[in-house]
Structure formats: C-alpha cells, structure tokens
Design a protein around this motif. Structure first.
Motif, PDB file in Angstrom:
ATOM      1  N   GLN A  27      -2.143  -7.471  -6.420  1.00 16.14           N
ATOM      2  CA  GLN A  27      -1.386  -7.004  -5.262  1.00 16.14           C
ATOM      3  C   GLN A  27       0.099  -7.309  -5.387  1.00 16.14           C
ATOM      4  OE1 GLN A  27      -3.594  -9.108  -2.182  1.00 16.14           O
ATOM      5  NE2 GLN A  27      -4.498  -7.198  -1.482  1.00 16.14           N
ATOM      6  N   VAL A  28       0.461  -8.196  -6.301  1.00 13.58           N
ATOM      7  CA  VAL A  28       1.863  -8.618  -6.434  1.00 13.58           C
ATOM      8  C   VAL A  28       2.607  -7.615  -7.310  1.00 13.58           C
ATOM      9  CG1 VAL A  28       3.414 -10.478  -7.118  1.00 13.58           C
ATOM     10  CG2 VAL A  28       1.148 -11.021  -6.210  1.00 13.58           C
ATOM     11  N   THR A  29       3.361  -6.734  -6.674  1.00 17.13           N
ATOM     12  CA  THR A  29       4.149  -5.744  -7.393  1.00 17.13           C
ATOM     13  C   THR A  29       5.552  -6.293  -7.647  1.00 17.13           C
ATOM     14  OG1 THR A  29       4.917  -4.752  -5.328  1.00 17.13           O
ATOM     15  CG2 THR A  29       2.871  -3.883  -6.278  1.00 17.13           C
ATOM     16  N   ALA A  30       6.355  -5.523  -8.370  1.00 18.36           N
ATOM     17  CA  ALA A  30       7.729  -5.939  -8.646  1.00 18.36           C
ATOM     18  C   ALA A  30       8.528  -6.081  -7.358  1.00 18.36           C
ATOM     19  CB  ALA A  30       8.389  -4.918  -9.582  1.00 18.36           C
ATOM     20  N   ASP A  31       8.281  -5.224  -6.368  1.00 14.09           N
ATOM     21  CA  ASP A  31       8.988  -5.314  -5.093  1.00 14.09           C
ATOM     22  C   ASP A  31       8.648  -6.598  -4.351  1.00 14.09           C
ATOM     23  OD1 ASP A  31      10.356  -2.700  -5.049  1.00 14.09           O
ATOM     24  OD2 ASP A  31       8.328  -1.922  -5.100  1.00 14.09           O
ATOM     25  N   VAL A  32       7.389  -6.996  -4.402  1.00 13.73           N
ATOM     26  CA  VAL A  32       6.984  -8.243  -3.745  1.00 13.73           C
ATOM     27  C   VAL A  32       7.633  -9.438  -4.436  1.00 13.73           C
ATOM     28  CG1 VAL A  32       5.017  -9.722  -3.202  1.00 13.73           C
ATOM     29  CG2 VAL A  32       4.815  -7.251  -2.932  1.00 13.73           C
ATOM     30  N   ILE A  33       7.694  -9.402  -5.771  1.00 11.89           N
ATOM     31  CA  ILE A  33       8.346 -10.487  -6.505  1.00 11.89           C
ATOM     32  C   ILE A  33       9.817 -10.570  -6.116  1.00 11.89           C
ATOM     33  CG2 ILE A  33       9.031 -11.288  -8.801  1.00 11.89           C
ATOM     34  CD1 ILE A  33       6.516  -9.994  -9.921  1.00 11.89           C
ATOM     35  N   GLN A  34      10.476  -9.431  -5.985  1.00 10.03           N
ATOM     36  CA  GLN A  34      11.885  -9.433  -5.606  1.00 10.03           C
ATOM     37  C   GLN A  34      12.079  -9.983  -4.196  1.00 10.03           C
ATOM     38  OE1 GLN A  34      14.148  -5.697  -4.743  1.00 10.03           O
ATOM     39  NE2 GLN A  34      15.337  -6.254  -6.563  1.00 10.03           N
ATOM     40  N   HIS A  35      11.179  -9.626  -3.297  1.00 13.22           N
ATOM     41  CA  HIS A  35      11.268 -10.150  -1.931  1.00 13.22           C
ATOM     42  C   HIS A  35      11.089 -11.667  -1.931  1.00 13.22           C
ATOM     43  CE1 HIS A  35       9.567 -11.065   2.149  1.00 13.22           C
ATOM     44  NE2 HIS A  35      10.680 -10.443   2.448  1.00 13.22           N
ATOM     45  N   TYR A  36      10.156 -12.155  -2.718  1.00 13.83           N
ATOM     46  CA  TYR A  36       9.979 -13.607  -2.828  1.00 13.83           C
ATOM     47  C   TYR A  36      11.249 -14.251  -3.369  1.00 13.83           C
ATOM     48  CZ  TYR A  36       9.218 -17.846  -5.476  1.00 13.83           C
ATOM     49  OH  TYR A  36       9.386 -19.089  -6.018  1.00 13.83           O
ATOM     50  N   TRP A  37      11.835 -13.662  -4.391  1.00 10.41           N
ATOM     51  CA  TRP A  37      13.011 -14.250  -5.040  1.00 10.41           C
ATOM     52  C   TRP A  37      14.195 -14.329  -4.074  1.00 10.41           C
ATOM     53  CZ3 TRP A  37      13.851 -16.953  -9.280  1.00 10.41           C
ATOM     54  CH2 TRP A  37      15.153 -17.081  -9.761  1.00 10.41           C
ATOM     55  N   HIS A  38      14.398 -13.297  -3.276  1.00 11.51           N
ATOM     56  CA  HIS A  38      15.524 -13.280  -2.343  1.00 11.51           C
ATOM     57  C   HIS A  38      15.322 -14.226  -1.162  1.00 11.51           C
ATOM     58  CE1 HIS A  38      16.815  -9.002  -3.807  1.00 11.51           C
ATOM     59  NE2 HIS A  38      17.212  -9.966  -4.621  1.00 11.51           N
ATOM     60  N   ASN A  39      14.074 -14.564  -0.864  1.00 13.79           N
ATOM     61  CA  ASN A  39      13.786 -15.376   0.322  1.00 13.79           C
ATOM     62  C   ASN A  39      13.230 -16.751  -0.016  1.00 13.79           C
ATOM     63  OD1 ASN A  39      14.057 -13.368   2.808  1.00 13.79           O
ATOM     64  ND2 ASN A  39      13.109 -12.248   1.133  1.00 13.79           N
TER      65      ASN A  39
ATOM     66  N   LEU B 150       8.187  -0.916 -12.677  1.00  8.77           N
ATOM     67  CA  LEU B 150       7.193  -1.509 -13.572  1.00  8.77           C
ATOM     68  C   LEU B 150       6.441  -2.586 -12.804  1.00  8.77           C
ATOM     69  CD1 LEU B 150       9.479  -1.789 -16.732  1.00  8.77           C
ATOM     70  CD2 LEU B 150       7.823   0.005 -16.196  1.00  8.77           C
ATOM     71  N   ASN B 151       5.387  -2.169 -12.128  1.00  9.90           N
ATOM     72  CA  ASN B 151       4.688  -3.077 -11.228  1.00  9.90           C
ATOM     73  C   ASN B 151       3.616  -3.900 -11.921  1.00  9.90           C
ATOM     74  OD1 ASN B 151       5.795  -2.506  -8.475  1.00  9.90           O
ATOM     75  ND2 ASN B 151       5.209  -0.434  -9.048  1.00  9.90           N
ATOM     76  N   TYR B 152       3.103  -3.435 -13.029  1.00  6.55           N
ATOM     77  CA  TYR B 152       1.990  -4.124 -13.663  1.00  6.55           C
ATOM     78  C   TYR B 152       2.288  -4.346 -15.137  1.00  6.55           C
ATOM     79  CZ  TYR B 152      -0.051  -2.519  -9.328  1.00  6.55           C
ATOM     80  OH  TYR B 152      -0.274  -2.277  -8.003  1.00  6.55           O
ATOM     81  N   VAL B 153       1.655  -5.369 -15.690  1.00  9.94           N
ATOM     82  CA  VAL B 153       1.975  -5.792 -17.051  1.00  9.94           C
ATOM     83  C   VAL B 153       1.723  -4.681 -18.060  1.00  9.94           C
ATOM     84  CG1 VAL B 153      -0.321  -6.769 -17.471  1.00  9.94           C
ATOM     85  CG2 VAL B 153       1.650  -7.671 -18.717  1.00  9.94           C
ATOM     86  N   GLN B 154       0.731  -3.846 -17.810  1.00  8.77           N
ATOM     87  CA  GLN B 154       0.414  -2.775 -18.760  1.00  8.77           C
ATOM     88  C   GLN B 154       1.475  -1.677 -18.745  1.00  8.77           C
ATOM     89  OE1 GLN B 154      -1.448  -3.505 -16.144  1.00  8.77           O
ATOM     90  NE2 GLN B 154      -1.653  -1.704 -14.855  1.00  8.77           N
ATOM     91  N   ASP B 155       2.359  -1.670 -17.732  1.00 13.87           N
ATOM     92  CA  ASP B 155       3.412  -0.651 -17.674  1.00 13.87           C
ATOM     93  C   ASP B 155       4.638  -1.033 -18.496  1.00 13.87           C
ATOM     94  OD1 ASP B 155       1.817   0.694 -15.850  1.00 13.87           O
ATOM     95  OD2 ASP B 155       2.736  -0.294 -14.118  1.00 13.87           O
ATOM     96  N   ILE B 156       4.727  -2.280 -18.913  1.00 16.03           N
ATOM     97  CA  ILE B 156       5.962  -2.812 -19.500  1.00 16.03           C
ATOM     98  C   ILE B 156       5.907  -2.741 -21.020  1.00 16.03           C
ATOM     99  CG2 ILE B 156       7.511  -4.797 -19.594  1.00 16.03           C
ATOM    100  CD1 ILE B 156       6.138  -5.769 -16.994  1.00 16.03           C
ATOM    101  N   ASP B 157       6.962  -2.195 -21.612  1.00 16.85           N
ATOM    102  CA  ASP B 157       7.116  -2.199 -23.061  1.00 16.85           C
ATOM    103  C   ASP B 157       7.918  -3.454 -23.421  1.00 16.85           C
ATOM    104  OD1 ASP B 157       7.618  -1.806 -25.727  1.00 16.85           O
ATOM    105  OD2 ASP B 157       8.212   0.294 -25.527  1.00 16.85           O
ATOM    106  N   TRP B 158       7.229  -4.533 -23.745  1.00 16.61           N
ATOM    107  CA  TRP B 158       7.883  -5.819 -23.968  1.00 16.61           C
ATOM    108  C   TRP B 158       8.767  -5.792 -25.205  1.00 16.61           C
ATOM    109  CZ3 TRP B 158       7.785  -8.902 -19.973  1.00 16.61           C
ATOM    110  CH2 TRP B 158       6.714  -8.832 -19.071  1.00 16.61           C
TER     111      TRP B 158
ATOM    112  N   ALA C 224       0.827  -1.202   0.000  1.00 17.34           N
ATOM    113  CA  ALA C 224       0.000   0.000   0.000  1.00 17.34           C
ATOM    114  C   ALA C 224       0.867   1.260   0.000  1.00 17.34           C
ATOM    115  CB  ALA C 224      -0.918  -0.003   1.224  1.00 17.34           C
ATOM    116  N   GLU C 225       1.997   1.214   0.744  1.00 22.19           N
ATOM    117  CA  GLU C 225       2.895   2.361   0.760  1.00 22.19           C
ATOM    118  C   GLU C 225       3.530   2.575  -0.614  1.00 22.19           C
ATOM    119  OE1 GLU C 225       3.496   4.528   3.158  1.00 22.19           O
ATOM    120  OE2 GLU C 225       1.975   3.578   4.379  1.00 22.19           O
ATOM    121  N   VAL C 226       3.931   1.462  -1.257  1.00 22.68           N
ATOM    122  CA  VAL C 226       4.536   1.571  -2.585  1.00 22.68           C
ATOM    123  C   VAL C 226       3.535   2.126  -3.579  1.00 22.68           C
ATOM    124  CG1 VAL C 226       5.555   0.273  -4.490  1.00 22.68           C
ATOM    125  CG2 VAL C 226       6.176  -0.278  -2.140  1.00 22.68           C
TER     126      VAL C 226
END
Length: 471
Positions: free
Chosen positions: A445-457, A399-407, A99-101
């Motif tokens: 709710q799964v942002t890029a920061d949450v994905i990174q936290h999952y990946w590191h842990n 780039l938290n959501y798929v619509q933000d990404i220029d693939w 929510a803060e992000v």
C-alpha cells in the motif's frame, strides 16, 4: 373564537420548540454529510500528497466551515483545524488517496493491447485433440482451451517453453532474451500480481473440480518434454488473466510454482532429510525438489544455513577488523571489484572460512555496506543524503513499486553518484518501513506519494556527529 386562539397558540408553542431544537435534529446529519464530502475533497482538489497539500486542506477547511456557518452551526476554528489535521494523518484517508492514485495508474495504457484467442495457435489446437480426460493436467488444459480465452498476441508470438526448475530471468533465458520486445515484462512481480496469479489458479481448480493436492502434484513435477511445457504455458496464459502488463506464460506458471512450493518454514524432519540426501546423493537439488515439493533455490539456501550452524560460525555485528579483512580479501581476489569486477563463490568461501562466518553473511556485508561506502567515498558523496532526491525521482516518474524501477539506470544519474542498486534499494525499503509504521499500512500500500508525504511530515532530528572513520 377562543378555540381558534388556543389552537393558534398551540401551534406557536410547538413551532418554537421545533425551532429551538432544530440544530440538534438536523445539523448532526448535515455535519456527517459535510465530513464525508470534505474527505472526498481532500483527494479531488489535487494530487496527493503534492506540495500543495496544505492549500488543499485549507480549501477544504474553508468550504467545510462555511457550510456549517450557513446551517447555523458555527464550530470553533481551533477544534476544526485539529479535527481536520488528525483526519488527514489517519491511515483511512491515506488509504482512500492511495486508491485514487492506483486507480489513475490502472487506467494508464499498457504496452500491448492486442488480444487473440488462445486457440489461434496451431500447437494449441494439436494439443487439444490429444488430451487425456483422466489426467488432471490435461483436464485443466482442456477447460482453458474449451473457453478459448483471449491472451496477449505478443506473448503468444514469443511462446517460450521452460523445462528447468529455476526461475526465469533474462540471464537464464540467454540469447532468447535479446529477441524479446521491450514491452514484455520479465521478473519484478508485485504482490498484487502474485495475488492475481494465485487467485486465478484457485479459480481454475474450482472450475474443473481438481483438488488442491492434485494441483500441487502437477506443479511440483518438472516438464519432461516440449508438449508438457506447452500445456503448462496454456495454464500460464490463464494465470495472466487480469494482469495489465504483458508477460511470458512460462514465467507466470513458474511464478505459481515458486509461490506454492516455497512457502512455509522448515521442520526438523525436513532439515534432517536435506542433510541426509546431500550426504548420500550429493547436491542434486532438482531431484530433492521433486521429493520434498520445494523449489531448488530454497533447498540450496536452507542447506547452506544448516551447514553454517554445524560449523558454529560467528554471527552478529561486524567490527572494524572484520570489515578490513573483507575489503582486503575482496581486492586481493579482484582489484577492479568497484567498477566491473566480480568475486567468485570460491573466493567468498575462503573469506567466510577466514572470518568463521557464512558465505551469505560476508557477501551481504560487502554488497550492502562496504562496496557502496567505498564507491561513495571515491565519488565524494559519502556524507550526502540522497533520500529526498530518491523520493522525488520516484514520485515524478510514478514509480510506485520496486518492479517498476530500473535500478541500473537510476545509479547512473549524477544525483546518486557512488551508490549501487543495492544501496538505493535499502534506502527505499527503510523509507517504506518508516511510512508503514506511521500510517499502519501494508507493504504494497506504500506508494511513492505516501513515502513523500511521510518525508515532508516526519519529525526532524538534529544531525548527529559524523561517526564515519576515514583512513
């Protein structure tokens, strides 16, 4: 004198009892307040979950422990660390951080801040004078024009009228897309944007007193002329209220149409109706769309699925022989398919008949697996895991959501050599699925920061033996 001594002794006794039980009376409340304060500290001491997450937790632990020691209530350090670690891993903490992000992202400047009244458009003023108060569409339009809502001046300057049933895209817009400013977003709707559009539509119906059934009837009908298209655009501007990005009014109305008419599974009666209609009148999807209150694309795909079931096509896992057949036939159709080539629908139908599989199945097999594998082989990156590079790129560029990404831009970077936009999307979706399962979160709710936290842990697994066959 004796009475004074007895009174003094009584006060001493009561005071001793209070002091003895003071930590039971006051410290729990203090501890609860400190736990709440610690939770806030985890989000305020730094970016979540940046590489300094451990330092943030350590700092919060130290502050929390010192506060409790000062209060005379020392906790066991092991239990404190365990409690904080468990607290950090819960979905509640991650939701707070997310929510803060999102709050920071929502405060970012948008492309177009200029607004103007919707009645500043001459066409809108002319339409208001000719509205029919007995028509539900005109009632909705009149309500919006009477309110004279503020809309994006940039979107109003590019008030494209859409008279087709298909969704709006830059490809479908053709030459008109070239004249659109880069700050106008086309496509790539997020779930939050979809929810705002639906909520605005519901609010509009409730304000005017139009029933859901009447509203759906207006949505399903295709516009017959430019005047009706302009009226739908006016509704589209109302649907865009509260959405930060600049969008075309016609696209927002078309998006509403998709969300309202595309939902729901097909019944057996609807399946029979589709088959019978095509047998009698042919593949007139626009006419069938008006009849069944479904968008044409959904009806087309459903018809393809039904015909595949009738033909008893093969389903399930592809074997090596199937893959070789697909590759052989695709290169036979276009030898430059890995660079800028394209396979026609007729060719996919032929490949589907050869393998006794549906067109969608063989095309997805090529697009999702075979093409990326061949491209990565030629680029020398077949055994390179790019998930961490992908996560870092998404986090660094927010780039938290798929619509933000220029693939298309992403696949041109050296780190992702050999990949296609589809293969990177599949990688990202797999990471989102893992994070959702671990933290019990919703997809949006799964942002890029949450994905990174999952990946590191995540739990590290031993690398498996390479099972890729090379020829």
């Amino acid at each position: 004198k004796k009475t004074a001594i007895l009174v003094f002794a009584w006060f001493l006794f009561v005071g001793a009892l209070i002091l003895r039980n003071s930590h039971k009376m006051f410290v729990p409340a203090l501890s609860a307040n400190m736990r709440r304060w610690t939770r806030v500290s985890l989000t305020s001491l730094g970016q979540w979950p940046a590489p300094g997450l451990g330092q943030n937790v350590a700092a919060a632990q130290q502050l929390y422990n010192c506060s409790l020691v000062t209060a005379g209530h020392r906790l066991d350090s092991c239990s404190l660390v365990s409690s904080l670690s468990q607290r950090v891993k819960t979905a509640q903490i991650i939701s707070i951080v997310e929510a803060e992000v999102c709050k920071k992202l929502s405060t970012a400047p948008i492309h177009d801040v200029a607004r103007c009244p919707i009645m500043s458009c001459e066409e809108h003023r002319e339409i208001k004078d000719s509205l029919d108060k007995e028509n539900s569409l005109d009632l909705l339009v009149g309500h919006i024009l009477d309110a004279n809502i503020l809309v994006s001046s940039l979107a109003l300057q590019h008030n494209i009228v859409w008279l087709r049933a298909h969704r709006i895209s830059k490809t479908m817009l053709g030459g008109a897309a070239k004249s659109l400013p880069a700050s106008i977003t086309v496509g790539r709707f997020s779930s939050s944007t979809d929810n705002l559009i639906i909520n605005n539509w519901q609010d509009l119906l409730a304000s005017v007193g139009v029933t859901q059934e009447m509203g759906k009837r207006e949505i399903k009908c295709l516009p017959t002329d430019r005047t009706v298209g302009i009226k739908r655009n006016i509704i589209g501007y109302f649907l865009l209220q509260g959405i930060p990005e600049v969008r075309l009014a016609a696209e927002s109305f078309q998006r509403l149409r998709v969300k309202i008419l595309a939902n729901g599974d097909f019944s057996e009666e609807e399946d029979r109706e589709i088959i019978e209609f095509v047998e009698k009148k042919g593949k007139k999807w626009a006419e069938l769309s008006r009849k069944m209150e479904r968008i044409p694309t959904v009806l087309f795909h459903r018809y393809t699925v039904l015909k595949s079931k009738e033909a008893l096509v093969t389903e399930g896992v592809y074997n090596l022989e199937d893959d070789c057949s697909i590759v052989s036939q695709v290169f036979k159709a276009d030898k430059d398919i890995l660079t800028d080539g394209n396979v026609s629908r007729t060719d996919w139908e032929e490949i589907g008949r050869l393998l006794n599989r549906s067109i969608k199945s063989v095309r997805d097999r090529w697009t999702h697996y075979l093409k990326p594998t061949l491209r990565r082989y030629h680029a020398g990156t077949l055994d390179t895991d790019v998930r961490e590079e992908l996560i870092n790129y998404l986090v660094e560029n927010k780039l938290n959501y798929v619509q933000d990404i220029d693939w298309d831009k992403l696949v041109k970077l050296p780190d992702f050599a050999g990949h296609t936009s589809t293969s990177l999307i599949i990688l990202r979706n797999s990471l989102i699925t893992c994070a959702r399962k671990k933290y019990s979160m919703k997809y949006d709710q799964v942002t890029a920061d949450v994905i990174q936290h999952y990946w590191h842990n995540r739990k590290r697994q031993k690398p498996k033996q390479n099972q890729i066959e090379r020829t």
